[in-house]
Design an enzyme around this catalytic site. Structure first.
Site, mmCIF file in Angstrom:
data_model
loop_
_atom_site.group_PDB
_atom_site.id
_atom_site.type_symbol
_atom_site.label_atom_id
_atom_site.label_comp_id
_atom_site.label_asym_id
_atom_site.label_seq_id
_atom_site.Cartn_x
_atom_site.Cartn_y
_atom_site.Cartn_z
ATOM 1 N N TYR A 143 0.817 -1.210 0.000
ATOM 2 C CA TYR A 143 0.000 0.000 0.000
ATOM 3 C C TYR A 143 0.855 1.267 0.000
ATOM 4 O O TYR A 143 0.358 2.359 -0.266
ATOM 5 C CB TYR A 143 -0.969 0.015 1.196
ATOM 6 C CG TYR A 143 -2.092 -1.013 1.111
ATOM 7 C CD1 TYR A 143 -2.135 -1.948 0.089
ATOM 8 C CD2 TYR A 143 -3.117 -1.024 2.046
ATOM 9 C CE1 TYR A 143 -3.151 -2.884 0.008
ATOM 10 C CE2 TYR A 143 -4.152 -1.966 1.971
ATOM 11 C CZ TYR A 143 -4.149 -2.891 0.947
ATOM 12 O OH TYR A 143 -5.166 -3.816 0.868
ATOM 13 N N LYS A 190 3.051 -15.296 2.689
ATOM 14 C CA LYS A 190 3.017 -16.117 1.472
ATOM 15 C C LYS A 190 4.477 -16.455 1.153
ATOM 16 O O LYS A 190 4.995 -16.148 0.073
ATOM 17 C CB LYS A 190 2.322 -15.324 0.346
ATOM 18 C CG LYS A 190 2.011 -16.133 -0.892
ATOM 19 C CD LYS A 190 0.906 -17.166 -0.718
ATOM 20 C CE LYS A 190 0.779 -18.005 -1.975
ATOM 21 N NZ LYS A 190 -0.139 -19.150 -1.811
ATOM 22 N N ASP A 222 -3.485 -17.897 1.966
ATOM 23 C CA ASP A 222 -4.637 -18.585 1.370
ATOM 24 C C ASP A 222 -5.216 -19.606 2.351
ATOM 25 O O ASP A 222 -6.422 -19.683 2.564
ATOM 26 C CB ASP A 222 -4.277 -19.231 0.013
ATOM 27 C CG ASP A 222 -2.945 -19.961 0.020
ATOM 28 O OD1 ASP A 222 -2.236 -19.924 1.050
ATOM 29 O OD2 ASP A 222 -2.607 -20.584 -1.007
ATOM 30 N N ASP A 246 -5.541 -6.407 5.823
ATOM 31 C CA ASP A 246 -6.732 -5.722 5.309
ATOM 32 C C ASP A 246 -7.786 -6.763 4.918
ATOM 33 O O ASP A 246 -8.952 -6.679 5.298
ATOM 34 C CB ASP A 246 -6.324 -4.869 4.096
ATOM 35 C CG ASP A 246 -7.449 -3.994 3.577
ATOM 36 O OD1 ASP A 246 -8.399 -3.736 4.345
ATOM 37 O OD2 ASP A 246 -7.380 -3.571 2.413
ATOM 38 N N ASP A 250 -11.395 -8.193 7.262
ATOM 39 C CA ASP A 250 -12.785 -8.141 6.781
ATOM 40 C C ASP A 250 -13.442 -9.512 6.973
ATOM 41 O O ASP A 250 -14.590 -9.619 7.396
ATOM 42 C CB ASP A 250 -12.844 -7.773 5.286
ATOM 43 C CG ASP A 250 -12.953 -6.268 5.061
ATOM 44 O OD1 ASP A 250 -12.436 -5.509 5.900
ATOM 45 O OD2 ASP A 250 -13.552 -5.851 4.042
HETATM 46 C C1 IPM Z 1 -9.326 -0.418 5.890
HETATM 47 C C2 IPM Z 1 -9.691 0.111 4.534
HETATM 48 C C3 IPM Z 1 -8.548 0.971 4.026
HETATM 49 C C4 IPM Z 1 -7.305 0.102 4.036
HETATM 50 C C5 IPM Z 1 -8.760 1.606 2.643
HETATM 51 C C6 IPM Z 1 -10.010 2.436 2.598
HETATM 52 C C7 IPM Z 1 -7.572 2.395 2.204
HETATM 53 O O1 IPM Z 1 -9.983 -0.932 3.684
HETATM 54 O O2 IPM Z 1 -9.071 0.380 6.805
HETATM 55 O O3 IPM Z 1 -9.295 -1.642 6.042
HETATM 56 O O4 IPM Z 1 -7.093 -0.675 3.129
HETATM 57 O O5 IPM Z 1 -6.540 0.186 4.975
HETATM 58 MG MG MG Z 2 -10.146 -2.809 4.633
#
Ligand code: IPM
Ligand code: MG
Length: 355
Positions: A143, A190, A222, A246, A250
């Site tokens: 990133y 990985k 994975d 990231d 989620d």
């Molecule tokens: C998060 C979000 C951010 C990230 C994006 C919006 C840049 O997905 O905080 O997880 O990837 O860090």
């Molecule tokens: Mg995110």
């Protein structure tokens, strides 16, 4: 009685609604425990582009640096999709993390018994509960790596690079976090493919000698994604790179019921942290008063605990959230049969009333 200055980045989409909800709860805490929280609104993301032309104005960085901590809603939305890459709302988020030196991101996923029905996993997979802490590296890796694009548009590349120092400082946070929990750490990478992952794994392995009580294991990313879906109870602490963290956070939040429930803390070398829900700005439901403010409210609880040392106050917020869920109040995202549906504002007010 203590006094704290909090910078508020409400951001875009549902950001203002959920941050306002958290402020309602913080004000209730201030009243009950006799503290003073003062707030300064600052712009970042799409709203900052609209007002100033850039996603992260210098003034925002200056005010955040001077504050005791930052509470953030969410940024981004389709309105700014046509911005040049360097001027997207997300650049503002990455930029503020970097500017404040917030290299470590803690993302807890806890399945509350009240929310079992909201988890997409079958009951038998949730029998042993779920309490995972994802420790995500936040200011390095792909990133922040070099980005390139061919002039003729025929290729593009993003670089994943980690230094030993970067891995060490996030590794330290991860081992220390594991020591405070069940002393089980999984390092996700990985390393069967990526050189940067091999460096990551070697560095974490070397560090493990300093933490003999922590059981360290490794997983390829994975496989980690698959294991989260089939046996989430095996995890205690996960440490991983920016991009893998990231993605996996989620996933871990969804299995805990809803991404609308999960907070995060971003910390660096100082006490000043940034606290935000892990979800995005949900532009499709913005302004409709149906967003779930709980992730932001419990992010504020993390702020009280980790940056301000207000342990009892943080506990009061989490207890109030539990109480309101026990009273069967639910926002749309965690709604199930027989529950009472409430909006964003009402959910925040109910939690504030139960502080
Ligand atoms: C998060 C979000 C951010 C990230 C994006 C919006 C840049 O997905 O905080 O997880 O990837 O860090
Ligand atoms: Mg995110």
């Amino acid at each position: 009685m203590a006094e704290f200055n909090i910078a508020l980045i409400k951001g875009d989409g549902i950001g203002p609604e959920i941050v306002n909800g958290a402020v309602t709860v913080l004000d209730a805490v201030a009243k009950k425990f006799n503290h003073t929280f003062s707030y300064t609104d600052v712009l970042m993301g799409g709203c900052a582009i609209d007002a100033t032309g850039v996603p992260l104005p210098q003034e925002t960085i200056d005010i955040c640096k001077k504050s005791d901590s930052v509470l953030l809603g969410a940024v981004g939305g389709p309105k700014w999709d046509s911005q040049p890459p360097a001027n997207r709302p997300e650049k503002g988020l990455l930029g503020i993390r970097k500017a404040l030196g917030l290299y470590s991101n803690l993302r807890p996923s806890i399945l509350k018994p009240q929310l079992k029905a909201a988890s997409p996993l079958k009951d038998e997979k949730l029998e042993n509960g779920l309490d995972i802490m994802v420790v995500r590296e936040l200011t390095g890796g792909i990133y922040f790596g070099k980005r390139e694009r061919a002039e003729d548009g025929s290729w593009a590349s993003d670089e994943e690079r980690y230094s030993v120092e970067e891995v060490k400082r996030i590794g330290k946070i991860a081992f220390e976090t594991a020591m405070l929990r069940n002393k089980k750490l999984v390092s996700v990478d990985k390393a069967n493919v990526l050189e940067s992952s091999r460096l990551w794994r070697k560095t974490i392995t070397e560090m493990s000698a300093e933490y003999p009580e922590v059981t360290l294991t490794y997983m390829y990313v994975d496989n980690a994604a698959m294991q989260l879906a089939i046996n989430p109870a095996q995890f205690d602490v996960i440490v991983t790179s920016n991009i893998f963290g990231d993605i996996l956070s989620d996933l871990s939040s969804a299995i805990a019921g809803s991404i609308g429930m999960l907070p995060s803390a971003s910390l660096g070398a100082s006490k000043c942290g940034m606290y935000e829900p892990i979800h995005g700005s949900a532009p499709d439901i913005a302004g409709m008063d149906i967003a779930n403010p709980i992730a932001t409210i419990v992010s504020a609880a993390m702020m009280l605990e980790m940056s301000f040392g207000l342990i009892e106050e943080a506990k009061a917020i989490n207890a109030a959230v539990d109480k309101v869920l026990d009273m069967d109040y639910r926002t749309t995202d965690i709604m199930s049969d027989g529950m009472k549906k409430v909006g964003c504002k009402e959910m925040a007010q109910l939690i504030a009333d139960n502080i």
